[in-house]
Write a protein that holds these residues in place. Structure first.
Motif, mmCIF file in Angstrom:
data_model
loop_
_atom_site.group_PDB
_atom_site.id
_atom_site.type_symbol
_atom_site.label_atom_id
_atom_site.label_comp_id
_atom_site.label_asym_id
_atom_site.label_seq_id
_atom_site.Cartn_x
_atom_site.Cartn_y
_atom_site.Cartn_z
ATOM 1 N N ILE A 128 1.006 -1.472 -0.043
ATOM 2 C CA ILE A 128 0.085 -0.056 -0.145
ATOM 3 C C ILE A 128 1.023 1.107 0.061
ATOM 4 C CG2 ILE A 128 -1.801 1.160 1.304
ATOM 5 C CD1 ILE A 128 -2.612 -1.295 2.699
ATOM 6 N N VAL A 129 0.731 2.183 -0.857
ATOM 7 C CA VAL A 129 1.561 3.393 -0.979
ATOM 8 C C VAL A 129 0.801 4.541 -0.855
ATOM 9 C CG1 VAL A 129 3.310 2.015 -2.574
ATOM 10 C CG2 VAL A 129 1.579 3.245 -3.514
ATOM 11 N N LEU A 130 1.644 5.631 -0.432
ATOM 12 C CA LEU A 130 0.831 6.865 -0.460
ATOM 13 C C LEU A 130 1.905 7.948 -0.579
ATOM 14 C CD1 LEU A 130 1.095 8.103 2.608
ATOM 15 C CD2 LEU A 130 -0.352 6.460 3.136
ATOM 16 N N SER A 131 1.521 9.078 -0.882
ATOM 17 C CA SER A 131 2.284 10.276 -0.868
ATOM 18 C C SER A 131 1.782 11.429 0.186
ATOM 19 C CB SER A 131 2.674 10.889 -2.047
ATOM 20 O OG SER A 131 3.439 11.976 -2.144
ATOM 21 N N PRO A 132 2.252 11.441 1.394
ATOM 22 C CA PRO A 132 1.799 12.539 2.579
ATOM 23 C C PRO A 132 1.879 13.951 1.893
ATOM 24 C CG PRO A 132 3.297 11.100 3.377
ATOM 25 C CD PRO A 132 3.470 10.736 2.048
ATOM 26 N N ASP A 133 0.724 14.796 2.502
ATOM 27 C CA ASP A 133 0.735 15.956 1.714
ATOM 28 C C ASP A 133 1.652 16.911 2.745
ATOM 29 O OD1 ASP A 133 -0.503 17.965 0.379
ATOM 30 O OD2 ASP A 133 -1.690 18.486 2.196
ATOM 31 N N ASN A 134 1.955 16.554 3.783
ATOM 32 C CA ASN A 134 2.925 17.156 4.676
ATOM 33 C C ASN A 134 3.761 16.510 5.816
ATOM 34 O OD1 ASN A 134 1.406 17.178 7.245
ATOM 35 N ND2 ASN A 134 -0.042 18.511 6.008
ATOM 36 N N ASP A 135 4.692 17.056 6.343
ATOM 37 C CA ASP A 135 5.628 16.249 7.246
ATOM 38 C C ASP A 135 4.789 15.769 8.354
ATOM 39 O OD1 ASP A 135 7.736 16.472 5.720
ATOM 40 O OD2 ASP A 135 8.529 18.173 6.481
ATOM 41 N N ASP A 136 3.958 16.397 8.686
ATOM 42 C CA ASP A 136 2.854 16.172 9.942
ATOM 43 C C ASP A 136 2.300 14.812 9.855
ATOM 44 O OD1 ASP A 136 3.817 18.277 11.539
ATOM 45 O OD2 ASP A 136 1.895 19.542 10.923
ATOM 46 N N LEU A 137 1.889 14.672 8.587
ATOM 47 C CA LEU A 137 1.176 13.181 8.240
ATOM 48 C C LEU A 137 2.114 12.128 8.023
ATOM 49 C CD1 LEU A 137 -1.442 14.777 5.466
ATOM 50 C CD2 LEU A 137 -2.017 13.626 7.656
ATOM 51 N N LYS A 138 3.473 12.402 7.673
ATOM 52 C CA LYS A 138 4.433 11.431 7.378
ATOM 53 C C LYS A 138 4.386 10.821 8.856
ATOM 54 C CE LYS A 138 6.982 13.459 3.585
ATOM 55 N NZ LYS A 138 8.277 13.819 3.367
ATOM 56 N N ASP A 139 4.561 11.693 9.931
ATOM 57 C CA ASP A 139 4.744 11.078 11.369
ATOM 58 C C ASP A 139 3.386 10.270 11.601
ATOM 59 O OD1 ASP A 139 7.083 12.398 11.678
ATOM 60 O OD2 ASP A 139 6.393 14.094 12.812
ATOM 61 N N LYS A 140 2.271 10.679 11.262
ATOM 62 C CA LYS A 140 1.074 9.976 11.708
ATOM 63 C C LYS A 140 1.013 8.540 10.775
ATOM 64 C CE LYS A 140 -3.775 11.152 12.125
ATOM 65 N NZ LYS A 140 -4.752 12.180 11.826
ATOM 66 N N TYR A 141 1.427 8.443 9.608
ATOM 67 C CA TYR A 141 1.529 7.258 8.810
ATOM 68 C C TYR A 141 2.588 6.340 9.213
ATOM 69 C CZ TYR A 141 -1.583 9.304 5.342
ATOM 70 O OH TYR A 141 -2.559 9.633 4.836
ATOM 71 N N VAL A 144 1.380 4.035 12.135
ATOM 72 C CA VAL A 144 0.438 3.067 11.742
ATOM 73 C C VAL A 144 1.027 2.135 11.028
ATOM 74 C CG1 VAL A 144 -1.680 4.278 12.028
ATOM 75 C CG2 VAL A 144 -0.684 4.434 9.884
ATOM 76 N N GLY A 145 2.535 2.172 10.929
ATOM 77 C CA GLY A 145 3.183 1.050 10.208
ATOM 78 C C GLY A 145 3.925 1.349 8.798
ATOM 79 N N PHE A 146 3.525 2.796 8.437
ATOM 80 C CA PHE A 146 4.181 2.834 6.856
ATOM 81 C C PHE A 146 5.774 3.123 7.290
ATOM 82 C CE2 PHE A 146 -0.195 2.974 5.897
ATOM 83 C CZ PHE A 146 -0.299 3.050 4.529
ATOM 84 N N LYS A 147 6.428 3.002 6.049
ATOM 85 C CA LYS A 147 7.750 3.389 6.035
ATOM 86 C C LYS A 147 8.237 4.250 4.934
ATOM 87 C CE LYS A 147 9.264 -0.973 8.240
ATOM 88 N NZ LYS A 147 8.354 -1.720 8.293
ATOM 89 N N LYS A 148 9.104 5.037 5.110
ATOM 90 C CA LYS A 148 9.614 5.997 4.246
ATOM 91 C C LYS A 148 10.301 4.891 2.794
ATOM 92 C CE LYS A 148 12.439 10.118 3.407
ATOM 93 N NZ LYS A 148 13.474 10.952 4.022
ATOM 94 N N LYS A 151 11.841 10.405 -1.022
ATOM 95 C CA LYS A 151 11.314 11.604 -0.268
ATOM 96 C C LYS A 151 9.951 11.944 -0.372
ATOM 97 C CE LYS A 151 12.496 16.543 -0.936
ATOM 98 N NZ LYS A 151 13.391 17.608 -1.530
ATOM 99 N N GLU A 152 9.305 11.397 -1.434
ATOM 100 C CA GLU A 152 7.902 11.658 -1.603
ATOM 101 C C GLU A 152 6.955 10.495 -1.088
ATOM 102 O OE1 GLU A 152 6.436 13.024 -5.520
ATOM 103 O OE2 GLU A 152 8.521 13.759 -5.959
ATOM 104 N N TRP A 153 7.260 9.444 -1.299
ATOM 105 C CA TRP A 153 6.225 8.140 -1.183
ATOM 106 C C TRP A 153 6.674 7.268 0.280
ATOM 107 C CZ3 TRP A 153 2.142 7.225 -3.997
ATOM 108 C CH2 TRP A 153 1.972 8.103 -5.339
ATOM 109 N N MET A 154 5.676 6.951 0.824
ATOM 110 C CA MET A 154 5.654 5.863 1.904
ATOM 111 C C MET A 154 5.044 4.590 1.409
ATOM 112 S SD MET A 154 5.124 8.428 5.091
ATOM 113 C CE MET A 154 5.709 7.453 6.195
ATOM 114 N N PHE A 155 5.428 3.423 2.188
ATOM 115 C CA PHE A 155 4.717 2.329 1.946
ATOM 116 C C PHE A 155 4.513 1.569 3.075
ATOM 117 C CE2 PHE A 155 9.214 0.843 2.522
ATOM 118 C CZ PHE A 155 9.182 -0.436 2.827
ATOM 119 N N PHE A 156 3.387 0.350 2.868
ATOM 120 C CA PHE A 156 3.181 -0.522 3.775
ATOM 121 C C PHE A 156 3.027 -1.805 3.111
ATOM 122 C CE2 PHE A 156 0.346 -3.186 6.207
ATOM 123 C CZ PHE A 156 0.307 -2.957 7.537
#
Length: 158
Positions: A128-141, A144-148, A151-156
């Motif tokens: 499952i992938v996503l591109s967080p809108d801001n740095d605060d959201l990166k911490d939130k993701y 819940v188990g997402f990894k960097k 620079k733009e994308w995170m994955f689970f």
């Protein structure tokens, strides 16, 4: 009664945006509220064009939150992308008994994980992938188990 309503291009109504808009509560901050509304409009357009599937979490005629998912590929691996996740302002950061004491954000992430796990049995999805809108959201993701991924994308990993 708690409902998860699924909208896709064949099931979405002509006025999906208007229907959803009436049942959401946006941020109290005007700029943020306008931004959230633009994202919702974009998601509804994506649904009507078969680019996303929208899952709406509704209770007593109010939308608690929603999550839009689409198919994608990251590093040549079939994946599900979280296009947008939104929680109505009055339900943000609250554990809800109707969601088994989960916060709506976590409940929607768990829904995406369950959908991805089910689909991976048939399609070989890996992430499952996503591109967080801001740095605060990166911490939130991350919480819940997402990894960097970069620079733009995170994955689970499913």
């Amino acid at each position: 009664m708690l409902e998860i309503i699924n909208y896709n291009s064949s099931s979405s109504s002509y006025n999906l945006y208007t229907t959803i808009l009436k049942k959401l509560q946006f941020s109290d901050d005007i700029q943020q509220s306008n931004r959230e509304e633009l994202f919702i409009k974009d998601v509804c357009t994506r649904v009507s064009k078969s680019k996303s599937v929208l899952y709406v979490l509704e209770f007593e005629e109010k939308i608690i939150g929603l999550i839009a998912l689409s198919a994608t590929s990251i590093t040549d691996q079939p994946s599900i992308q979280i296009d947008y996740i939104f929680v109505s302002n009055s339900f943000r950061n609250k554990n809800l008994e109707i969601l088994n004491d989960f916060k709506p954000f976590r409940y929607l992430i768990n829904l995406a994980i369950a959908i991805a796990e089910d689909m991976s049995k048939r399609l070989g999805l890996r992430y499952i992938v996503l591109s967080p809108d801001n740095d605060d959201l990166k911490d939130k993701y991350v919480k819940v188990g997402f990894k960097k991924l970069n620079k733009e994308w995170m994955f689970f990993k499913i």
